[in-house]
Design an enzyme around this catalytic site. Sequence first.
Site, PDB file in Angstrom:
ATOM      1  N   GLU A 328       0.843  -1.191   0.000  1.00 49.19           N
ATOM      2  CA  GLU A 328       0.000   0.000   0.000  1.00 49.19           C
ATOM      3  C   GLU A 328       0.879   1.243   0.000  1.00 49.19           C
ATOM      4  O   GLU A 328       1.755   1.393   0.868  1.00 49.19           O
ATOM      5  CB  GLU A 328      -0.913   0.030   1.226  1.00 49.19           C
ATOM      6  CG  GLU A 328      -2.008  -1.007   1.226  1.00 49.19           C
ATOM      7  CD  GLU A 328      -2.963  -0.827   2.397  1.00 49.19           C
ATOM      8  OE1 GLU A 328      -4.120  -1.259   2.270  1.00 49.19           O
ATOM      9  OE2 GLU A 328      -2.558  -0.271   3.441  1.00 49.19           O
ATOM     10  N   CYS A 329       0.674   2.126  -0.939  1.00 48.24           N
ATOM     11  CA  CYS A 329       1.351   3.423  -1.022  1.00 48.24           C
ATOM     12  C   CYS A 329       2.870   3.237  -0.947  1.00 48.24           C
ATOM     13  O   CYS A 329       3.485   2.808  -1.917  1.00 48.24           O
ATOM     14  CB  CYS A 329       0.833   4.367   0.056  1.00 48.24           C
ATOM     15  SG  CYS A 329       1.162   6.115  -0.305  1.00 48.24           S
TER      16      CYS A 329
END
Length: 439
Positions: A328-329
């Site tokens: 994530e990210c």
Amino acid sequence: MTDLPGIMISAPSSGTGKTTVMLGLLRALADDGMHVQAFKSGPDYIDPAFHHAASGRASFNLDSWAMGPALLAGISAQAQGADICIAEGSMGLYDGVATRGQTGFGSSAETAQRMGWPVVLVVDVSGQAQSAAATALGFQAYNPDVPFAGVILNRCASPRHERLARVGMDAAGLKVLGVLPRRGDLALPERHLGLIQAVEHPDLEAAIAGYATFLRDHVDIAAIKAAARGHRPETTQGALPRPPAQRIALARDAAFSFTYPHVLAGWRQAGAEILPFSPLADEAPDPAADLVWLPGGYPELHGGTLAAATQFLSGLRQHAETRPVHGECGGYMALGDTLIDKDGVAHQMAGLLGLVTSYEKRKFHLGYRRAVLDAPLPGHAPGTALRGHEFHYSTILDQPDAPLAQVADADGNPVPETGSVRGHVTGTFFHMITPEETA
């Protein structure tokens, strides 16, 4: 509905001192022997760690845009055994999205209204006196259905300034719960994404103890406790997110630490084994893991260290040959081919995805996200709708892999950051909060 007494610490805007008040109040109440449950209104993954440090108890997000009734009830249940709930708002009290979605607008006022928690409005009175009362009165009157406890006046310059500000509040019929004098040493350190992480603070314990002393000296804590009231959500069918695998290797260090507490709580309560490891310490994920999960964080600050972490990268690549990996990210960027830092230095990442990202020319990406999966994500089948939030400054220079999802903002506008999928590896720029609840 059963009682769940609490208050909401909010403000007219960001930067008015909510966090100082929040942390000081949490510690002061905990020092008094109370069991205090902290919450954060909105999609913030930094503040809950500070709350935990101040109260000694895990803090959870409540988000009226992303979360449906079942999840809100499941998160509210984490307050079991608490004497009082203290929630910290995000941005200004009424700031949310423009379009009501399946749930709500996502404002702190909405959270306060749903939970029945009276608002304590922190008002920055610097540069004004009686006029501050007009601002506070407007916030109280804007939605009469939002419960209101009173105001804390922050950054007061002198006793005369306090007298004038109190005159205005008295005339408006607003209860003053405290007056905080101006002190420049009470700000938490910041960086380009806002506050530093709790684990990075040079002396967090001393800072929080100082906030508590400051609050005791200048705020009527007894009046705040007396103002607390509220209730649990109406539904009794509370549920936290299910784990995407039984054994989950979770990256946890200063480069990868942005995880929503309710997600980890749901995984643990369902019996999943969380196996932490540190990429910065060149630790490989546990070979027995069913899934490797790289959360968001600040990999751009540690590009050289990550690029040289041969055991981490080798273990990650070996796992991805047969089992799922998700990022994530910041975790997504670390799974990519190259990460270019703010100085223009290119760092070779895992190469499990073709993603190339750069911080050399910053571009702000912020907002809620709704994603409908085109391909499987660990724990979720194609076609599943997910709700999450995106917050970063990186620019995509190359994204050659297949898109993971159709992504839109809170108003339904398409977002070009679709995530990526290649083999067993997936990644997104948004942090997942929850799958959408179905009626």
